[in-house]
Design a protein around this motif. Structure first.
Motif, PDB file in Angstrom:
ATOM      1  N   ILE A   1       0.700  -1.188  -0.059  1.00 10.88           N
ATOM      2  CA  ILE A   1       0.198  -0.138  -0.051  1.00 10.88           C
ATOM      3  C   ILE A   1       0.967   1.210   0.120  1.00 10.88           C
ATOM      4  O   ILE A   1       1.592   1.391   0.934  1.00 10.88           O
ATOM      5  N   GLU A   2       0.767   1.864  -1.071  1.00 14.87           N
ATOM      6  CA  GLU A   2       1.582   3.248  -1.176  1.00 14.87           C
ATOM      7  C   GLU A   2       0.682   4.247  -0.803  1.00 14.87           C
ATOM      8  O   GLU A   2      -0.548   4.146  -0.503  1.00 14.87           O
ATOM      9  N   ALA A   3       1.030   5.422  -0.833  1.00 12.14           N
ATOM     10  CA  ALA A   3       0.100   6.923  -0.353  1.00 12.14           C
ATOM     11  C   ALA A   3      -1.011   7.034  -1.145  1.00 12.14           C
ATOM     12  O   ALA A   3      -2.118   7.400  -0.844  1.00 12.14           O
ATOM     13  N   THR A   4      -0.794   6.915  -2.433  1.00 13.51           N
ATOM     14  CA  THR A   4      -1.779   7.240  -3.574  1.00 13.51           C
ATOM     15  C   THR A   4      -2.286   5.913  -4.379  1.00 13.51           C
ATOM     16  O   THR A   4      -3.094   6.049  -5.019  1.00 13.51           O
ATOM     17  N   GLU A   5      -1.381   4.928  -4.169  1.00 16.23           N
ATOM     18  CA  GLU A   5      -2.000   3.515  -4.861  1.00 16.23           C
ATOM     19  C   GLU A   5      -1.577   2.205  -4.151  1.00 16.23           C
ATOM     20  O   GLU A   5      -0.984   2.482  -3.103  1.00 16.23           O
ATOM     21  N   VAL A   6      -2.294   1.234  -4.558  1.00 16.81           N
ATOM     22  CA  VAL A   6      -2.101  -0.053  -4.062  1.00 16.81           C
ATOM     23  C   VAL A   6      -1.500  -0.810  -5.076  1.00 16.81           C
ATOM     24  O   VAL A   6      -1.905  -0.698  -6.201  1.00 16.81           O
ATOM     25  N   GLU A   7      -0.806  -1.877  -4.794  1.00 10.33           N
ATOM     26  CA  GLU A   7      -0.070  -2.608  -5.634  1.00 10.33           C
ATOM     27  C   GLU A   7      -0.355  -4.348  -5.144  1.00 10.33           C
ATOM     28  O   GLU A   7       0.070  -4.339  -4.074  1.00 10.33           O
ATOM     29  N   ILE A   8      -0.847  -5.071  -6.225  1.00  8.46           N
ATOM     30  CA  ILE A   8      -1.025  -6.432  -5.650  1.00  8.46           C
ATOM     31  C   ILE A   8      -0.305  -7.295  -6.797  1.00  8.46           C
ATOM     32  O   ILE A   8      -0.458  -7.041  -8.049  1.00  8.46           O
ATOM     33  N   SER A   9       0.629  -8.145  -6.413  1.00 11.57           N
ATOM     34  CA  SER A   9       1.250  -9.104  -7.335  1.00 11.57           C
ATOM     35  C   SER A   9       0.824 -10.281  -7.045  1.00 11.57           C
ATOM     36  O   SER A   9       0.582 -10.880  -5.883  1.00 11.57           O
ATOM     37  N   VAL A  10       0.739 -11.252  -8.290  1.00 10.70           N
ATOM     38  CA  VAL A  10       0.182 -12.611  -8.328  1.00 10.70           C
ATOM     39  C   VAL A  10       1.749 -13.173  -8.922  1.00 10.70           C
ATOM     40  O   VAL A  10       2.142 -13.202 -10.084  1.00 10.70           O
ATOM     41  N   CYS A  11       2.344 -13.921  -7.883  1.00  8.16           N
ATOM     42  CA  CYS A  11       3.576 -14.236  -8.566  1.00  8.16           C
ATOM     43  C   CYS A  11       3.656 -15.961  -8.486  1.00  8.16           C
ATOM     44  O   CYS A  11       3.075 -16.671  -7.538  1.00  8.16           O
ATOM     45  N   ASP A  12       4.257 -16.722  -9.362  1.00  8.73           N
ATOM     46  CA  ASP A  12       4.050 -18.298  -9.643  1.00  8.73           C
ATOM     47  C   ASP A  12       5.230 -18.678  -9.945  1.00  8.73           C
ATOM     48  O   ASP A  12       6.438 -18.183 -10.467  1.00  8.73           O
TER      49      ASP A  12
ATOM     50  N   PRO B   1      -5.621   3.035  -8.280  1.00 10.46           N
ATOM     51  CA  PRO B   1      -5.257   4.020  -7.493  1.00 10.46           C
ATOM     52  C   PRO B   1      -5.928   3.726  -5.980  1.00 10.46           C
ATOM     53  O   PRO B   1      -7.032   2.849  -5.919  1.00 10.46           O
ATOM     54  N   ARG B   2      -5.342   4.333  -4.977  1.00  9.52           N
ATOM     55  CA  ARG B   2      -5.906   3.950  -3.571  1.00  9.52           C
ATOM     56  C   ARG B   2      -7.229   4.955  -3.276  1.00  9.52           C
ATOM     57  O   ARG B   2      -7.265   6.100  -3.481  1.00  9.52           O
ATOM     58  N   ALA B   3      -8.013   4.203  -2.738  1.00 11.38           N
ATOM     59  CA  ALA B   3      -9.265   5.083  -2.448  1.00 11.38           C
ATOM     60  C   ALA B   3      -9.102   5.984  -1.303  1.00 11.38           C
ATOM     61  O   ALA B   3      -8.457   6.110  -0.419  1.00 11.38           O
ATOM     62  N   THR B   4      -9.523   7.372  -1.816  1.00 15.43           N
ATOM     63  CA  THR B   4      -9.178   8.516  -0.835  1.00 15.43           C
ATOM     64  C   THR B   4      -9.695   8.524   0.770  1.00 15.43           C
ATOM     65  O   THR B   4      -8.953   8.979   1.594  1.00 15.43           O
ATOM     66  N   THR B   5     -10.769   7.948   0.711  1.00 17.36           N
ATOM     67  CA  THR B   5     -11.318   7.856   2.195  1.00 17.36           C
ATOM     68  C   THR B   5     -10.699   6.682   2.682  1.00 17.36           C
ATOM     69  O   THR B   5     -11.418   6.484   3.807  1.00 17.36           O
ATOM     70  N   ALA B   6      -9.973   5.854   2.370  1.00 16.06           N
ATOM     71  CA  ALA B   6      -9.642   4.720   3.002  1.00 16.06           C
ATOM     72  C   ALA B   6      -8.724   5.042   4.039  1.00 16.06           C
ATOM     73  O   ALA B   6      -7.958   5.699   4.001  1.00 16.06           O
ATOM     74  N   GLY B   7      -8.860   4.175   5.270  1.00 17.73           N
ATOM     75  CA  GLY B   7      -8.016   4.497   6.367  1.00 17.73           C
ATOM     76  C   GLY B   7      -6.589   3.798   6.045  1.00 17.73           C
ATOM     77  O   GLY B   7      -6.616   2.920   5.481  1.00 17.73           O
ATOM     78  N   SER B   8      -5.663   4.344   6.914  1.00 14.39           N
ATOM     79  CA  SER B   8      -4.399   3.384   6.779  1.00 14.39           C
ATOM     80  C   SER B   8      -4.063   2.815   8.064  1.00 14.39           C
ATOM     81  O   SER B   8      -4.618   3.216   9.167  1.00 14.39           O
TER      82      SER B   8
END
Ligand code: ADP
Length: 624
Positions: free
Chosen positions: A546-557, A617-624
């Motif tokens: 989770i970054e400040a403005t975006e989220v990153e999800i990796s699927v690694c096999d 993009p990370r949701a603006t209202t999402a709490g951290s």
């Protein structure tokens, strides 16, 4: 130029020459000098273009041809327009010039007035010197035969022919404005020309300017009626006696005239005249230098009687033809066109090349911009198309995944229901079922049915088609749901799943069903890649950052890894390496991620296998 010889002058000259031949003191011949002495009697002061050119050429011609040095003394014997000093004053002046120096080996005259003067007075001056009358119109010598010690290089100016040329190139011409100078010169030429022009009567009107001042002439030529032409013969002086040089008069006329100017002699060419059939002064001066040289070399003048020089081939000034819109097709046959403008190419070669280069560059840039614009439109419409495809495919893919998962999930509760129902049936048949046991088994059957209904309900919700309706989505839950849908396959293929999810909620604004499709596709591709390798090393790792403005999800096999053949076209439709693959999964995935304002990238893992990373993009209202 030529001048009228009057019979009485001719007679006076003859008488004077006879007297002078007999005069004491003139009979003793001077010792022959090593330098040739030539006296040139000029008709006009400098400023007359033809005579100036003639004299310049003659001087050079004598130097070239005569094998001894030539000493030329020039004396103007006739002022412009025949406003001459008394002959005697001129004679006295010439005598004073020659006092104490050898008498001339040759006396030459240039133009008509000087010829007239010389024949009238030569015997008073240098009676034994040969006399060569040069550059003189035959009209001046009419009726006066040349003496033994005389020769002449004459011309026949054919001015009516020049009028023919005017009519040929400008057939609409109705009036010709004649510029001939004033005074004796103007009178002479008007008298000479009028009879010759009579043959044009009816078709042309000739307007004479010998009674006008130069200023009046300029005013008149600026306001000539339509279909007029100007004929410039010579000028000398105007009616007020003001002497003007040809070059200046022509320049003024050219600047103010509203009609084309035609000139009588070739030296006027280049000074604003259109052109026509004219005497060549260069040829005339060459011929004259030849005759003069032969006389200086001892040939008797009486043996030298060259034929009069006629006008040469017609010559025109290209610039004037352009100015007056005269097509070259109208020029008389054999015409020469001078001062032809340099072609656009030769004059502006560099500028043209640069312009072509700039144009080409500009065209290329425009082409490139158009191409990019079209490519962008195509990409946009492809993207829209893919999104539609995504919605459809999403439903179909989801349906097949859900069907598989539903089948698996339902299998357990339904088989439990079935077993319980079988057991209850046997117990009732054998009368072994106690009310408590019966109730217990019925409760199990009911629970199984409820579980099945729940499974159905959950899948029904997921199967409901929907548009891109954004809401806050917890991607960790979406990953969990997606894994639940493929859990059966995972187990079947002995695939180990590990989650490395952030502690912080991973929330984005998006459509949960479509986003689930994204991870379902990625996980199913990973499963496919893993089934190709030995069971012991089959592993999928799903991680979130989770970054400040975006989220990153990796699927690694740890599967087969990406085929190099399709690395560049991974997200294009129908690109597949699988025998039963559709090649649409990643296209749909890419479109969904793009529609959410995110990005997807694929990497080859250093130790084998592939990793797909989705950034949203990370949701603006999402709490951290
Ligand atoms: P399909 O699965 O029908 O082939 P996709 O668009 O989902 O279509 O995938 C396109 C191709 O991308 C696959 O055929 C496969 O070659 C490659 N691919 C996708 N994911 C992986 C992965 N995890 N490992 C190796 N190759 C993959």
């Amino acid at each position: 130029m030529s001048r009228l010889i009057r019979k009485r002058l001719w007679c006076a000259w003859l008488v004077a020459s006879l007297l002078l031949v007999a005069a004491p003191g003139q009979a003793q011949p001077q010792p022959r000098p090593t330098v040739k002495q030539v006296l040139v009697l000029q008709s006009l002061e400098r400023g007359n273009l033809p005579l100036d050119r003639f004299t310049g050429n003659l001087r050079a011609g004598l130097d070239q041809r005569v094998d001894k040095p030539v000493n030329v003394v020039e004396v103007v014997v006739g002022a412009s327009g025949f406003v001459r000093a008394p002959d005697q004053a001129v004679i006295d002046y010439i005598r004073s010039v020659y006092a104490g120096r050898p008498a001339p080996d040759l006396v030459m005259t240039v133009g008509g007035p000087a010829a007239v003067f010389a024949r009238r007075n030569a015997q008073q001056l240098f009676p034994t010197a040969p006399l060569l009358l040069a550059s003189v119109d035959q009209r001046y010598l009419r009726g006066a035969a040349l003496g033994d010690n005389e020769s002449a290089v004459t011309v026949v100016n054919d001015f009516p022919r020049l009028v023919d040329d005017i009519l040929r190139v400008l057939p609409e011409t109705r009036q010709i404005f004649m510029v001939i100078g004033s005074g004796a010169l103007g009178n002479f030429w008007r008298r000479e020309l009028e009879p010759g022009f009579a043959r044009h009567a009816g078709r042309l009107t000739f307007v004479w300017s010998d009674e006008l001042t130069l200023q009046d002439i300029q005013r008149r030529v600026a306001n000539l009626p339509k279909n007029s032409a100007i004929f410039y013969l010579t000028f000398g002086s105007d009616v007020q006696g003001g002497a003007y040089a040809d070059a200046q008069v022509l320049a003024d006329l050219h600047a103010s005239a509203n009609a084309p100017i035609f000139g009588a002699l070739r030296p006027f060419l280049g000074h604003g005249i259109v052109g026509g059939t004219m005497i060549s002064i260069d040829e005339l001066s060459r011929n004259t230098a030849d005759i003069a040289t032969r006389i200086l070399n001892g040939e008797p003048p009486s043996s030298l009687r060259p034929p009069p020089q006629l006008p040469g081939h017609p010559v025109f000034d290209w610039r004037e033809l352009q100015r007056w819109d005269i097509p070259e097709s109208r020029l008389p046959p054999g015409s020469e066109v001078r001062f032809r403008g340099p072609s656009l190419w030769s004059e502006y070669e560099a500028a043209i090349l640069v312009s072509i280069g700039v144009l080409l560059l500009q065209s290329l840039l425009i082409g490139r911009l158009l191409y990019e614009r079209r490519a962008r439109h195509r990409a946009e419409s492809e993207s829209r198309h893919n999104l539609t495809l995504a919605a459809d495919a999403n439903r179909r893919e989801t349906m097949s995944a859900l069907t598989a998962s539903m089948g698996h999930e339902l299998a357990q509760p339904l088989s439990a229901v079935r077993h319980n129902a079988d057991a209850l049936q046997r117990m009732v048949a054998n009368r072994k079922a106690t009310p408590e046991e019966t109730l217990e088994i019925l409760a199990d059957i009911q629970a199984g049915a409820v579980a099945a209904i729940q499974i159905f309900e959950r899948h029904r919700v997921m199967l409901r088609g929907r548009e891109l309706q954004k809401t806050q989505v917890d991607l960790h839950s979406v990953i969990g749901d997606s894994l639940a849908l493929v859990a059966h396959d995972m187990r079947k293929h002995k695939i180990e799943v590990s989650l490395d999810l952030s502690q912080v909620p991973c929330v984005t604004d998006g459509d949960p069903v479509l986003l689930q499709q994204v991870f379902l596709n990625l996980v199913r591709n990973a499963i496919d890649a893993l089934t190709e390798i030995p069971r012991t090393t089959r592993r999928i790792t799903i991680a979130s950052v989770i970054e400040a403005t975006e989220v990153e999800i990796s699927v690694c096999d740890s599967g087969t890894g990406l085929s190099p053949d399709i690395l560049d076209t991974l997200y294009q439709p129908f690109v597949t390496t699988k025998s039963h693959g559709l090649g649409i999964g990643l296209t749909v995935t890419h479109s969904i991620v793009s529609a959410h304002g995110g990005a997807i990238v694929a990497f080859a893992n250093p130790g084998g296998g592939a990793t797909f990373t989705v950034t949203l993009p990370r949701a603006t209202t999402a709490g951290s």
